[in-house]
Design an enzyme around this catalytic site. Structure first.
Site, PDB file in Angstrom:
ATOM      1  N   TYR A   1       0.855  -1.204   0.000  1.00  0.00           N
ATOM      2  CA  TYR A   1       0.000   0.000   0.000  1.00  0.00           C
ATOM      3  C   TYR A   1       0.890   1.254   0.000  1.00  0.00           C
ATOM      4  O   TYR A   1       1.698   1.430   0.920  1.00  0.00           O
ATOM      5  CB  TYR A   1      -0.881  -0.074   1.249  1.00  0.00           C
ATOM      6  CG  TYR A   1      -1.533   1.196   1.715  1.00  0.00           C
ATOM      7  CD1 TYR A   1      -2.356   1.942   0.871  1.00  0.00           C
ATOM      8  CD2 TYR A   1      -1.346   1.649   3.034  1.00  0.00           C
ATOM      9  CE1 TYR A   1      -2.964   3.106   1.332  1.00  0.00           C
ATOM     10  CE2 TYR A   1      -1.959   2.800   3.499  1.00  0.00           C
ATOM     11  CZ  TYR A   1      -2.762   3.526   2.636  1.00  0.00           C
ATOM     12  OH  TYR A   1      -3.363   4.671   3.090  1.00  0.00           O
TER      13      TYR A   1
ATOM     14  N   ASP B   1      -1.456  -5.587   9.646  1.00  0.00           N
ATOM     15  CA  ASP B   1      -2.532  -4.663   9.297  1.00  0.00           C
ATOM     16  C   ASP B   1      -3.669  -5.514   8.728  1.00  0.00           C
ATOM     17  O   ASP B   1      -3.566  -6.058   7.635  1.00  0.00           O
ATOM     18  CB  ASP B   1      -1.982  -3.662   8.272  1.00  0.00           C
ATOM     19  CG  ASP B   1      -3.005  -2.636   7.815  1.00  0.00           C
ATOM     20  OD1 ASP B   1      -4.195  -2.970   7.767  1.00  0.00           O
ATOM     21  OD2 ASP B   1      -2.609  -1.508   7.484  1.00  0.00           O
TER      22      ASP B   1
ATOM     23  N   ILE C   1      -6.870  -4.506   8.186  1.00  0.00           N
ATOM     24  CA  ILE C   1      -8.034  -3.632   8.003  1.00  0.00           C
ATOM     25  C   ILE C   1      -8.987  -4.118   6.909  1.00  0.00           C
ATOM     26  O   ILE C   1     -10.087  -3.616   6.797  1.00  0.00           O
ATOM     27  CB  ILE C   1      -7.673  -2.145   7.792  1.00  0.00           C
ATOM     28  CG1 ILE C   1      -7.237  -1.853   6.369  1.00  0.00           C
ATOM     29  CG2 ILE C   1      -6.637  -1.657   8.746  1.00  0.00           C
ATOM     30  CD1 ILE C   1      -7.259  -0.349   6.104  1.00  0.00           C
TER      31      ILE C   1
ATOM     32  N   LYS D   1     -12.660   0.079   5.791  1.00  0.00           N
ATOM     33  CA  LYS D   1     -12.921  -0.820   4.660  1.00  0.00           C
ATOM     34  C   LYS D   1     -14.071  -1.779   4.966  1.00  0.00           C
ATOM     35  O   LYS D   1     -15.009  -1.910   4.192  1.00  0.00           O
ATOM     36  CB  LYS D   1     -11.655  -1.629   4.320  1.00  0.00           C
ATOM     37  CG  LYS D   1     -10.386  -0.810   4.260  1.00  0.00           C
ATOM     38  CD  LYS D   1     -10.407   0.228   3.161  1.00  0.00           C
ATOM     39  CE  LYS D   1      -9.155   1.094   3.212  1.00  0.00           C
ATOM     40  NZ  LYS D   1      -9.126   2.120   2.193  1.00  0.00           N
TER      41      LYS D   1
HETATM   42  C1  LIG Z   1      -3.359  -1.505   4.071  1.00  0.00           C
HETATM   43  C2  LIG Z   1      -3.912  -0.197   4.518  1.00  0.00           C
HETATM   44  N1  LIG Z   1      -3.612   0.243   5.737  1.00  0.00           N
HETATM   45  C3  LIG Z   1      -4.086   1.424   6.173  1.00  0.00           C
HETATM   46  C4  LIG Z   1      -4.901   2.212   5.404  1.00  0.00           C
HETATM   47  C5  LIG Z   1      -5.445   3.510   5.955  1.00  0.00           C
HETATM   48  O1  LIG Z   1      -6.746   3.308   6.420  1.00  0.00           O
HETATM   49  P1  LIG Z   1      -7.573   4.363   7.296  1.00  0.00           P
HETATM   50  O2  LIG Z   1      -8.569   5.000   6.396  1.00  0.00           O
HETATM   51  O3  LIG Z   1      -8.258   3.546   8.360  1.00  0.00           O
HETATM   52  O4  LIG Z   1      -6.609   5.331   7.862  1.00  0.00           O
HETATM   53  C6  LIG Z   1      -5.260   1.785   4.116  1.00  0.00           C
HETATM   54  C7  LIG Z   1      -6.118   2.615   3.261  1.00  0.00           C
HETATM   55  O5  LIG Z   1      -6.316   2.377   2.101  1.00  0.00           O
HETATM   56  C8  LIG Z   1      -4.750   0.537   3.658  1.00  0.00           C
HETATM   57  O6  LIG Z   1      -5.057   0.056   2.459  1.00  0.00           O
END
Ligand SMILES: Cc1ncc(COP(=O)(O)O)c(C=O)c1O
Length: 478
Positions: A157, A244, A246, A283
């Site tokens: 990312y 991570d 998310i 997400k």
């Molecule tokens: C792998 C990853 N980590 C962190 C983030 C940041 O997310 P947030 O909107 O919760 O700050 C993203 C956003 O696209 C992401 O893809």
């Protein structure tokens, strides 16, 4: 010296250094989109945003819940039966950085539920942050000194350059993964990255960061991969692992083998102090604007330090209040998750089919809001990163699609692109696929017209090359 350069001399080195990554094609593509955004009526020839991993597919479900629960946003009511003050007054006044207990409990339960209740989370080990962006940076601040390094598997990312490096002064050293095994992490690649950091770049390595499910691959890590990673962290003694997760709730093909790092750690208590999980509602619940994230760690020192650091990016009290009611409604979260996954799966199918009609394949995926698309055959003959940028510019400016080039995700192989599918309507995705198809057909016609007739020796050479270098079709889907 330009006026801007002169003015920036008055600012700190930290804000003017270029480790933020803002010049990356990932962010430049967003700027191009903002200059000329597609709209079906007011700007039908504008750029379609396919570079934004946003989940807009299930907002209607959240809106229905809100309409059915007006009390969750009624701040005028009494805070409790006996209270003389209103909920508004309670929420408007000072909240400490530990967060509202009801929200932390609801979030911990929601995290367990997403993981099939195979693991449980203790709200006392949660630190609330303004999104995963803040959570990742806080962890980098807590674990590394300026100049230290984190190893991250590629492609990754693009925001990690900003989140882990910019303000902390830490470094990222890539763990080079390759399409030959579907970009899976291997022990060899981990050791190689570690050696690059320590021996070549003379850096102290503080940890490994992985995203599971992966952005940009849209794949989940296999239990073998997680074991390999856990073994590596355990063997290196002083390394941390940031996981991570998310995109955890987007695993729309739900393979039974998909597990959280929490399950691995529960079986390896020696590791538990060095593994930290990042989550967010950006997400899974499609609420990036609410800025809700969290760090989960068994390490008391990390939890205490991260809690102090979270002062710089807290989640507002009214957001916590609203979400504790929403996440506390287990019937709702269960049905939302199931329906959201069904919609994501449908969308991914639509994109794979659209790409397939154009002769484009992508990595087989089972999660995320995007496909990792193989356009190596569309690169100019050189097949290098310059050719990737050339193709990207054509796709942004001539085709009108903002997609993210693999190089912006630090991919080691030119020709891969990330295409998002959940931030637009079905009709817009159809249009995007139609535009791409027209482009590829035009491009092929031009290539054909430029090709000279082949002699028998060239044909024989091609046949030999094709039979010795077959692509791993098992990992590609159409
Ligand atoms: C792998 C990853 N980590 C962190 C983030 C940041 O997310 P947030 O909107 O919760 O700050 C993203 C956003 O696209 C992401 O893809």
């Amino acid at each position: 010296m330009s006026a801007t350069a002169a003015a920036s001399k008055l600012l700190s080195r930290r804000v003017t250094c270029n480790s933020h990554g803002q010049e990356s094609s990932y962010f430049l593509g967003w700027l191009e989109y903002e200059r000329n955004p597609y709209h079906p009526l007011s700007n039908p020839s504008g750029i379609i945003q396919m570079g934004l991993a946003e989940n807009q597919l299930s907002l209607d479900l959240l809106e229905t819940w809100l309409a059915d629960h007006p009390e969750s946003t009624d701040f005028k009511k009494a805070a409790d039966e006996a209270a003389s003050s209103s909920l508004f007054r309670d929420l408007a006044l000072f909240q400490d950085y530990h967060g509202l207990p009801a929200f932390k409990q609801a979030l911990a339960d929601y995290m367990s539920e997403l993981r099939g209740n195979r693991v449980s989370f203790d709200p006392k080990k949660l630190v609330l942050t303004a999104g995963a962006t803040s959570a990742n940076e806080i962890l980098a601040f807590c674990l590394a000194d300026p100049g230290d390094a984190f190893l991250i598997p590629t492609p990754y990312y693009p925001g990690f350059d900003r989140d882990l490096k910019w303000r902390t002064g830490a470094n990222i050293v890539p763990i080079h993964c390759s399409s030959s095994n579907g970009f899976r992490i291997t022990r060899h690649a981990l050791e190689q990255a570690y050696k690059d950091a320590v021996l070549k770049r003379k850096l102290r390595v503080k940890g490994v960061l992985v995203t599971n499910p992966s952005n940009p691959l849209g794949t989940t890590m296999t239990p073998d991969e997680l074991r390999t990673l856990a073994d590596f962290i355990e063997d290196k003694k002083s390394l941390h692992l940031i996981c991570d997760e998310i995109y955890y709730g987007t695993n729309f093909l739900s393979p039974a083998s998909f597990i959280s790092i929490k399950q691995v750690v529960d079986g390896r208590p020696r590791l538990s102090d060095r593994v930290h999980i990042v989550c967010s509602l950006s997400k899974d619940l499609g609420l990036p604007g609410f800025r809700v994230g969290a760090i989960y760690s068994d390490n008391e020192l990390v939890v205490a330090a991260a809690t102090k650091m979270s002062s710089f990016g807290l989640v507002s009290s009214q957001t916590q209040h609203l979400l504790s009611a929403m996440l506390g409604d287990r019937d709702f979260t269960r049905s939302y998750t199931a329906e959201n996954k069904r919609r994501l799966r449908e969308r991914q199918r639509q994109m794979i089919e659209g790409l397939g009609n154009t002769g484009i394949e992508c990595l087989e995926s089972n999660a995320g809001l995007f496909c990792w698309v193989d356009m190596r055959h569309l690169l100019a003959k050189t097949g290098c990163f310059e050719a990737e940028m050339e193709l990207w510019k054509k796709i942004v400016y001539d085709v009108g699609l903002n997609i993210s080039p693999g190089s912006s995700c630090h991919c080691s192989e030119p020709g891969w692109f990330r295409l998002c599918f959940a931030n637009m309507t079905e009709a817009t995705l159809d249009l995007a696929m139609h535009r791409l198809r027209n482009f590829v057909e035009r491009d092929e016609a031009i290539r054909r017209s430029q090709r000279r007739p082949l002699g028998p020796a060239t044909i024989a050479r091609w046949v030999r090359r094709l039979s010795s270098k077959r692509r791993p079709l098992m990992q590609l889907s159409r």
